[in-house]
Scaffold this active site. Structure first.
Site, PDB file in Angstrom:
ATOM      1  N   TYR A  41      14.471   1.400  -5.753  1.00 46.45           N
ATOM      2  CA  TYR A  41      13.683   0.169  -5.792  1.00 46.45           C
ATOM      3  C   TYR A  41      13.355  -0.243  -7.228  1.00 46.45           C
ATOM      4  CZ  TYR A  41       9.858  -3.138  -5.594  1.00 46.45           C
ATOM      5  OH  TYR A  41       9.084  -4.245  -5.801  1.00 46.45           O
TER       6      TYR A  41
ATOM      7  N   HIS B 155       8.054 -14.782 -12.227  1.00 41.52           N
ATOM      8  CA  HIS B 155       6.713 -14.299 -11.896  1.00 41.52           C
ATOM      9  C   HIS B 155       5.630 -14.867 -12.816  1.00 41.52           C
ATOM     10  CE1 HIS B 155       8.829 -11.689  -9.231  1.00 41.52           C
ATOM     11  NE2 HIS B 155       7.835 -10.838  -9.027  1.00 41.52           N
TER      12      HIS B 155
ATOM     13  N   ASN C 101       3.951  -4.595 -13.330  1.00 38.36           N
ATOM     14  CA  ASN C 101       3.457  -4.038 -12.075  1.00 38.36           C
ATOM     15  C   ASN C 101       2.329  -3.063 -12.384  1.00 38.36           C
ATOM     16  OD1 ASN C 101       3.307  -3.513  -9.373  1.00 38.36           O
ATOM     17  ND2 ASN C 101       5.376  -2.691  -9.164  1.00 38.36           N
TER      18      ASN C 101
ATOM     19  N   TYR D  67     -44.430  -7.270  -7.593  1.00 37.85           N
ATOM     20  CA  TYR D  67     -43.222  -6.429  -7.575  1.00 37.85           C
ATOM     21  C   TYR D  67     -42.364  -6.568  -8.834  1.00 37.85           C
ATOM     22  CZ  TYR D  67     -43.891  -5.533  -2.548  1.00 37.85           C
ATOM     23  OH  TYR D  67     -44.369  -5.140  -1.331  1.00 37.85           O
TER      24      TYR D  67
ATOM     25  N   ARG E 220     -44.238  -4.226 -11.188  1.00 40.30           N
ATOM     26  CA  ARG E 220     -44.450  -2.878 -10.664  1.00 40.30           C
ATOM     27  C   ARG E 220     -43.132  -2.194 -10.294  1.00 40.30           C
ATOM     28  NH1 ARG E 220     -47.023  -2.077  -5.033  1.00 40.30           N
ATOM     29  NH2 ARG E 220     -47.554  -4.249  -5.413  1.00 40.30           N
TER      30      ARG E 220
ATOM     31  N   PHE F 100      -0.349   0.278  -7.882  1.00 39.61           N
ATOM     32  CA  PHE F 100      -0.665  -1.050  -8.412  1.00 39.61           C
ATOM     33  C   PHE F 100      -1.798  -1.723  -7.640  1.00 39.61           C
ATOM     34  CE2 PHE F 100       2.989  -1.231  -5.487  1.00 39.61           C
ATOM     35  CZ  PHE F 100       2.353  -1.822  -4.402  1.00 39.61           C
TER      36      PHE F 100
ATOM     37  N   GLU G 177       3.894  -7.518   1.386  1.00 40.97           N
ATOM     38  CA  GLU G 177       2.663  -7.167   0.676  1.00 40.97           C
ATOM     39  C   GLU G 177       1.505  -7.780   1.463  1.00 40.97           C
ATOM     40  OE1 GLU G 177       3.598  -8.596  -3.244  1.00 40.97           O
ATOM     41  OE2 GLU G 177       5.328  -7.256  -3.394  1.00 40.97           O
TER      42      GLU G 177
END
Length: 508
Positions: free
Chosen positions: A54, A84, A196, A279, A282, A328, A413
């Site tokens: 791959y 990409h 990646n 608050y 405190r 990834f 994916e």
């Protein structure tokens, strides 16, 4: 200035800050060089024997079953980058880009990526010579890592895209030429090794965590000023109270406040003026302490990720194995960054309520809106509006990004982290928090100026003096944002922490 030697194992958050903000030069350790070379030799052998692996001899994502011949490996890697590079929006800040480049190089230095040594050195040469690729901020799903923004980074390595060089935006090829850096032609596995992974979300996360560690101390200091300005009760910070609960951050905060206010004649004891405070005074240890614990959690997650191998597949040359996994996937960072954003937003939330207690005459014994001639002067009335606006914005930004996932690559994916969105949101939230704390410092110092005969605590005195170097008390209405901007810069720079720690020693 010396060099930072990276090996994929020992990078720290402080190292990232030194490189990203201070220009520290970076080089590979000898061990990293050896590991990179060994991994590359193994990839070359796989290509030569035409093994089906791959990302080396196959397409990507849904195209992982498409075989690519060794003659097409260079075209495959170039196509990967140009296709990409789909990020959009405003460019990431240059300090973030420098962090991204460092983290990608450090991951490659681990020797699991199969990239050529000269390609890693090109990336480091760009970092050291200040060629900063234009990386648009939007476009990452956080799995398969930060593909789109990293592709924009790699474009400049190829002589494409755009970069900032010596303050000027220009075509990538021109920037590389002016910096005297040779562009690269990617070969098998290299494009995938470069894009990646999680370095964008990790770089944003590292810088945000570093600043959050400053802001939690700063919040303790500024809250202590307000406590004194409002004659707050110190019994609530007694060590015995916090040990009885045992929460670490809470105990640290209570201890910090007592150290910072030690010696003050403005604070009170329970029963002197009132039995107990509201608050927001405190419960400073409980509120700030919980945020402190969350910041530490995010710090620990980021510290691990800085030295992680996050690309796919990973090359284990000694075992004669290439394994496709999912390192990834940005889920660890996505959850941590969402948590960080929520945690720091609370610091502004409680700060704005303290500002209200400072300016509202129904809640204190000070002049209304901290001005001597109210009516003619509005004083600090609208500073609270500004703080409330940013607190409200943070409530929108604090919605977690990690609870969403949109499948991609034809459902190959099918769960993504949105980790980069989470990191970017945390950064935006932190900026608002810094500004709200600046407003509280402005109001608290003004309130203190009305306390005649005041003796401030050891730490609050130093903080007050630091403010007065830049911002005088407000006698009559003036343009307020000028002072607010000065104080925002002081908060961001760590000026309050530095001033107080010079007197008290290091706060936790």
């Amino acid at each position: 200035m010396g060099h930072l030697r990276i090996d994929g194992e020992h990078l720290t958050i402080k190292d990232v800050v030194d490189v990203a903000r201070n220009g520290l030069l970076v080089e590979l350790s000898q061990e990293a060089v050896s590991k990179i070379k060994k991994s590359r030799e193994y990839v070359d052998s796989l290509v030569e024997k035409e093994a089906v692996v791959y990302g080396i001899t196959t397409g990507f994502g849904k195209f992982s079953d498409t075989y690519i011949s060794k003659e097409d490996t260079k075209a495959l890697q170039r196509n990967l980058i140009v296709s990409h590079a789909c990020s959009m929006g405003n460019p990431l800040p240059e300090e973030t880009v420098r962090g991204v480049m460092l983290l990608r190089a450090n991951a490659l230095a681990k020797g699991f990526s199969g990239i050529r040594l000269e390609t890693v050195n090109t990336l480091l040469e760009m970092l050291n010579k200040g060629v900063h690729p234009i990386i648009p901020e939007k476009g990452s799903l956080g799995a398969s890592g930060d593909l789109a923004p990293l592709a924009n980074m790699v474009l400049v390595m190829l002589g494409e895209g755009e970069a900032i060089y010596k303050g000027e935006r220009m075509p990538g090829r021109e920037a590389m030429l002016k910096a005297d850096i040779n562009t690269v032609e990617l070969t098998s596995k290299e494009g995938l090794a470069l894009i990646n992974g999680t370095p964008v979300m990790a770089a944003i996360g590292a810088l945000t965590v570093y600043d959050s560690l400053n802001i939690i101390k700063t919040a303790d200091i500024i809250a202590s000023m307000t406590l004194e300005a409002l004659k707050g009760i110190t019994d609530a910070f007694d060590e015995r109270v916090h040990k009885a609960r045992g929460q670490k951050g809470q105990m640290i905060t209570a201890d910090n406040v007592l150290k910072i206010t030690e010696g003050s004649n403005l604070t009170s004891r329970q029963g002197e003026l009132r039995v107990q405070d509201a608050y927001t005074l405190r419960c400073i240890p409980q509120i700030h302490g919980a945020s402190r614990d969350a910041i530490y959690y995010a710090r620990d997650i980021i510290a691990i990720e800085l030295n992680a191998a996050t690309d796919n597949p990973l090359i284990f040359s000694e075992d004669d194995m290439v394994i496709s996994g999912g390192n990834f996937h940005g889920q660890p960072l996505a959850l941590a960054m969402d948590f960080l954003g929520i945690a720091v937003s609370e610091l502004a939330n409680v700060s704005e309520r303290r500002i209200e207690r400072l300016v509202n005459p129904q809640l204190n014994d000070l002049p209304a809106f901290l001005t001597k001639r109210g009516g003619l002067n509005s004083g600090f009335m609208i500073t609270q509006y500004s703080a409330a606006s940013m607190v409200s914005e943070n409530k929108v930004l604090a919605h977690p990004a990690s609870v969403d996932s949109i499948p991609s690559s034809a459902n190959q994916e099918d769960h993504v982290s949105m980790g980069t969105t989470a990191a970017r949101k945390a950064r935006l939230i932190l900026d608002n928090v810094e500004k709200v704390l600046a407003i509280e410092a402005f109001a608290a110092s003004q309130a203190i100026s009305f306390r005649e005969g005041a003796v401030l605590g050891k730490g609050t005195r130093r903080a007050y003096e630091e403010i007065r170097k830049h911002v005088p008390p407000v006698e009559n209405d003036r343009i307020m944002y000028v002072d607010m901007d000065k104080l925002d810069k002081m908060v961001k720079s760590g000026a309050f922490v530095k001033a107080v720690e010079e007197t008290l020693g290091e706060l936790e």
